[in-house]
Design an enzyme around this catalytic site. Structure first.
Site, PDB file in Angstrom:
ATOM      1  N   ILE A 174      -2.001   9.761  -1.678  1.00 22.82           N
ATOM      2  CA  ILE A 174      -2.255  10.144  -3.067  1.00 22.82           C
ATOM      3  C   ILE A 174      -3.656  10.743  -3.211  1.00 22.82           C
ATOM      4  O   ILE A 174      -3.832  11.830  -3.774  1.00 22.82           O
ATOM      5  CB  ILE A 174      -2.063   8.933  -4.007  1.00 22.82           C
ATOM      6  CG1 ILE A 174      -0.563   8.648  -4.155  1.00 22.82           C
ATOM      7  CG2 ILE A 174      -2.696   9.191  -5.382  1.00 22.82           C
ATOM      8  CD1 ILE A 174      -0.202   7.557  -5.137  1.00 22.82           C
TER       9      ILE A 174
ATOM     10  N   LYS B 282     -21.384   1.616  -8.219  1.00 23.14           N
ATOM     11  CA  LYS B 282     -22.819   1.382  -8.020  1.00 23.14           C
ATOM     12  C   LYS B 282     -23.441   2.451  -7.116  1.00 23.14           C
ATOM     13  O   LYS B 282     -24.549   2.911  -7.362  1.00 23.14           O
ATOM     14  CB  LYS B 282     -23.050   0.003  -7.394  1.00 23.14           C
ATOM     15  CG  LYS B 282     -22.654  -1.149  -8.267  1.00 23.14           C
ATOM     16  CD  LYS B 282     -23.651  -1.424  -9.364  1.00 23.14           C
ATOM     17  CE  LYS B 282     -24.781  -2.296  -8.850  1.00 23.14           C
ATOM     18  NZ  LYS B 282     -25.669  -2.732  -9.923  1.00 23.14           N
TER      19      LYS B 282
ATOM     20  N   SER C  18      -5.120   3.146 -10.015  1.00 22.98           N
ATOM     21  CA  SER C  18      -4.578   1.805 -10.197  1.00 22.98           C
ATOM     22  C   SER C  18      -3.097   1.805  -9.813  1.00 22.98           C
ATOM     23  O   SER C  18      -2.710   2.426  -8.815  1.00 22.98           O
ATOM     24  CB  SER C  18      -4.813   1.402 -11.662  1.00 22.98           C
ATOM     25  OG  SER C  18      -4.374   0.114 -11.926  1.00 22.98           O
TER      26      SER C  18
ATOM     27  N   LYS D 203      -5.305  -5.004  -9.409  1.00 20.44           N
ATOM     28  CA  LYS D 203      -5.218  -3.765 -10.188  1.00 20.44           C
ATOM     29  C   LYS D 203      -5.572  -3.999 -11.660  1.00 20.44           C
ATOM     30  O   LYS D 203      -6.125  -3.117 -12.326  1.00 20.44           O
ATOM     31  CB  LYS D 203      -3.824  -3.145 -10.056  1.00 20.44           C
ATOM     32  CG  LYS D 203      -3.519  -2.610  -8.657  1.00 20.44           C
ATOM     33  CD  LYS D 203      -4.475  -1.515  -8.214  1.00 20.44           C
ATOM     34  CE  LYS D 203      -4.007  -0.798  -6.962  1.00 20.44           C
ATOM     35  NZ  LYS D 203      -4.966   0.197  -6.469  1.00 20.44           N
TER      36      LYS D 203
ATOM     37  N   ILE E 202       5.908   7.021  -6.513  1.00 22.35           N
ATOM     38  CA  ILE E 202       5.610   8.378  -6.037  1.00 22.35           C
ATOM     39  C   ILE E 202       6.180   8.528  -4.624  1.00 22.35           C
ATOM     40  O   ILE E 202       5.888   7.717  -3.728  1.00 22.35           O
ATOM     41  CB  ILE E 202       4.077   8.641  -6.030  1.00 22.35           C
ATOM     42  CG1 ILE E 202       3.468   8.388  -7.424  1.00 22.35           C
ATOM     43  CG2 ILE E 202       3.779  10.063  -5.554  1.00 22.35           C
ATOM     44  CD1 ILE E 202       4.001   9.247  -8.551  1.00 22.35           C
TER      45      ILE E 202
HETATM   46  C1  HXC Z   1       0.517 -11.902   4.517  1.00 17.98           C
HETATM   47  C2  HXC Z   1      -1.288 -10.731   5.373  1.00 17.98           C
HETATM   48  C3  HXC Z   1      -0.479  -9.582   5.588  1.00 17.98           C
HETATM   49  C4  HXC Z   1       0.895  -9.674   5.226  1.00 17.98           C
HETATM   50  C5  HXC Z   1      -2.500  -9.138   6.228  1.00 17.98           C
HETATM   51  N1  HXC Z   1      -2.518 -10.398   5.788  1.00 17.98           N
HETATM   52  N2  HXC Z   1      -1.271  -8.619   6.134  1.00 17.98           N
HETATM   53  N3  HXC Z   1      -0.796 -11.863   4.842  1.00 17.98           N
HETATM   54  N4  HXC Z   1       1.331 -10.823   4.694  1.00 17.98           N
HETATM   55  N5  HXC Z   1       1.718  -8.641   5.407  1.00 17.98           N
HETATM   56  C6  HXC Z   1      -3.656 -11.306   5.763  1.00 17.98           C
HETATM   57  C7  HXC Z   1      -4.220 -11.568   7.145  1.00 17.98           C
HETATM   58  O1  HXC Z   1      -3.448 -12.520   7.841  1.00 17.98           O
HETATM   59  C8  HXC Z   1      -5.604 -12.108   6.798  1.00 17.98           C
HETATM   60  O2  HXC Z   1      -5.563 -13.426   6.332  1.00 17.98           O
HETATM   61  C9  HXC Z   1      -5.972 -11.267   5.593  1.00 17.98           C
HETATM   62  O3  HXC Z   1      -4.757 -10.743   5.057  1.00 17.98           O
HETATM   63  C10 HXC Z   1      -6.882 -10.119   5.958  1.00 17.98           C
HETATM   64  O4  HXC Z   1      -6.239  -9.365   6.952  1.00 17.98           O
HETATM   65  P1  HXC Z   1      -7.050  -8.393   7.932  1.00 17.98           P
HETATM   66  O5  HXC Z   1      -6.065  -7.607   8.714  1.00 17.98           O
HETATM   67  O6  HXC Z   1      -8.076  -9.161   8.668  1.00 17.98           O
HETATM   68  O7  HXC Z   1      -7.835  -7.529   6.885  1.00 17.98           O
HETATM   69  P2  HXC Z   1      -8.166  -6.044   6.846  1.00 17.98           P
HETATM   70  O8  HXC Z   1      -8.230  -5.430   8.191  1.00 17.98           O
HETATM   71  O9  HXC Z   1      -9.336  -5.915   6.045  1.00 17.98           O
HETATM   72  O10 HXC Z   1      -6.885  -5.408   6.145  1.00 17.98           O
HETATM   73  C11 HXC Z   1      -6.748  -5.339   4.777  1.00 17.98           C
HETATM   74  C12 HXC Z   1      -5.288  -5.352   4.369  1.00 17.98           C
HETATM   75  C13 HXC Z   1      -4.478  -4.317   5.118  1.00 17.98           C
HETATM   76  C14 HXC Z   1      -5.206  -5.165   2.869  1.00 17.98           C
HETATM   77  C15 HXC Z   1      -4.763  -6.741   4.705  1.00 17.98           C
HETATM   78  O11 HXC Z   1      -3.126  -4.344   4.704  1.00 17.98           O
HETATM   79  C16 HXC Z   1      -5.042  -2.930   4.938  1.00 17.98           C
HETATM   80  O12 HXC Z   1      -6.051  -2.596   5.553  1.00 17.98           O
HETATM   81  N6  HXC Z   1      -4.463  -2.075   4.137  1.00 17.98           N
HETATM   82  C17 HXC Z   1      -5.066  -0.755   3.859  1.00 17.98           C
HETATM   83  C18 HXC Z   1      -4.067   0.241   3.710  1.00 17.98           C
HETATM   84  C19 HXC Z   1      -3.147  -0.053   2.563  1.00 17.98           C
HETATM   85  O13 HXC Z   1      -2.801  -1.198   2.284  1.00 17.98           O
HETATM   86  N7  HXC Z   1      -2.689   0.994   1.899  1.00 17.98           N
HETATM   87  C20 HXC Z   1      -1.691   0.828   0.869  1.00 17.98           C
HETATM   88  C21 HXC Z   1      -2.310   1.047  -0.388  1.00 17.98           C
HETATM   89  S1  HXC Z   1      -1.018   1.391  -1.543  1.00 17.98           S
HETATM   90  P3  HXC Z   1      -5.900 -14.693   7.306  1.00 17.98           P
HETATM   91  O14 HXC Z   1      -5.719 -15.887   6.430  1.00 17.98           O
HETATM   92  O15 HXC Z   1      -4.921 -14.626   8.425  1.00 17.98           O
HETATM   93  O16 HXC Z   1      -7.319 -14.497   7.757  1.00 17.98           O
HETATM   94  C22 HXC Z   1      -1.403   0.597  -2.891  1.00 17.98           C
HETATM   95  C23 HXC Z   1      -0.476   0.885  -4.009  1.00 17.98           C
HETATM   96  C24 HXC Z   1      -0.150  -0.345  -4.742  1.00 17.98           C
HETATM   97  O17 HXC Z   1      -2.333  -0.110  -2.977  1.00 17.98           O
HETATM   98  C25 HXC Z   1       0.934  -0.144  -5.764  1.00 17.98           C
HETATM   99  C26 HXC Z   1       2.232   0.307  -5.216  1.00 17.98           C
HETATM  100  C27 HXC Z   1       3.258   0.606  -6.288  1.00 17.98           C
END
Ligand code: HXC
Length: 288
Positions: free
Chosen positions: A32, A140, A173, A191, A220
């Protein structure tokens, strides 16, 4: 063969409306946000996109730069919005290399499906930190530059700003916290926080010429978020349109057009608003 400009942004917008403007975008390598930035670049802006992955961020930046001959697009990887120092360094570098920061898109977000039962404290915190704290850190880091940009267009306080404004923020958001969605407690809360941050920035920074708005995309097509939430619907157009009054899922171009509107002179007096771009889906889903 590259697609024509009309594939990325509507023809209603005039070429060059964002000439000499610079957009700084977190989460800029995502589906996006990269479409939002590309549209602005098509219309004259230069850009700096921020991401965690170096290779992906640099390659998306290089691709966006092909949108317009002479466009400058920086791709700064290894920047985590949870780390204010790395974000500040990126904002400073953007302003130094591109000359200003006129527009900000706070788009970095984290998402995965998980029930509360399986969600650890750290997992909940990770999403809060990326979405809410990361958006706050983005404000910030860029605010002094936005204020500088807005000041260029300051008027007597009665007249609307002169052509080609700056000092604008859009937070990306979602709509799931308006209707509710299972397995998304962390994202619903995050959000809602992002929406309120936009509201707070409007109130506090409006008098300095800043506008702060939210774009809330609905379903989307082809986005990472929807792929995570709904793979069957993504691959089946007949299923995809159910639950959407407009009868279909949206496109990233439609989010890009909303972005252009809010940053353009047409959006001068829109401040503190949430622009939901979802084909009416949340009205329908919220009513059942
Ligand atoms: C349960 C999970 C999990 C899952 C991660 N965790 N994936 N728990 N189910 N599927 C937990 C991990 O076990 C850990 O907890 C904690 O989350 C942090 O995980 P890390 O991998 O160490 O963190 P990090 O590398 O910072 O990753 C952040 C993240 C990851 C959010 C967890 O998914 C990410 O990087 N995402 C970025 C890309 C993304 O999500 N894009 C989509 C955006 S779309 P513990 O307890 O084990 O330490 C969007 C739209 C929303 O936002 C609306 C849609 C309609």
């Amino acid at each position: 063969m590259p697609l024509p400009k009309s594939a990325y942004v509507s023809d209603v917008w005039r070429d060059g409306i964002f000439a000499n403007k610079v957009v700084f975008c977190t989460g800029g390598a995502g589906t996006i946000c990269s479409a939002q930035v590309r549209a602005l670049v098509h219309l004259g802006a230069n850009a700096c996109i921020i991401g965690r992955k170096v290779e992906k961020t640099e390659s998306v930046a290089a691709d966006i730069a092909t949108a317009r001959p002479g466009a400058k697009v920086l791709g700064l990887g290894n920047v985590d919005v949870r780390n204010p120092e790395s974000l500040q360094a990126a904002a400073d570098r953007c302003a130094k290399e591109l000359g200003s920061i006129d527009f900000v898109i706070a788009g970095a977000a984290g998402n995965f499906l998980s029930s509360m039962n399986n969600l650890s404290t750290n997992a909940f915190k990770a999403v809060m930190d990326i979405d809410v704290l990361g958006s706050y850190n983005t404000v910030k880091a860029t605010l002094p530059y936005l204020v500088e940009s807005a000041a260029k267009h300051k008027t007597d306080g009665v007249t609307p700003p002169a052509k080609g404004t700056g000092g604008r923020i859009i937070f990306v958001s979602a709509t799931i916290h308006y209707t509710g969605m299972p397995l998304q407690s962390h994202v619903m809360v995050a959000k809602a926080g992002v929406d309120q941050l936009a509201h707070a920035v409007c109130i506090e920074q409006g008098p300095r010429g800043i506008t702060s708005n939210v774009i809330a995309p609905g379903p989307i097509r082809g986005t990472e978020g929807m792929e995570r939430l709904s793979t069957k619907a993504n691959s089946d157009p007949a299923v995809a349109g159910r639950g959407v009054p407009s009868g279909r899922w949206g496109t990233v171009k439609e989010i890009a057009d909303a972005t252009v509107y809010l940053f353009s002179d047409s959006g001068n007096y829109v401040n503190g608003e949430i622009l939901v771009v979802d084909g009416g889906a949340w009205h329908l889903n919220g009513s059942t």
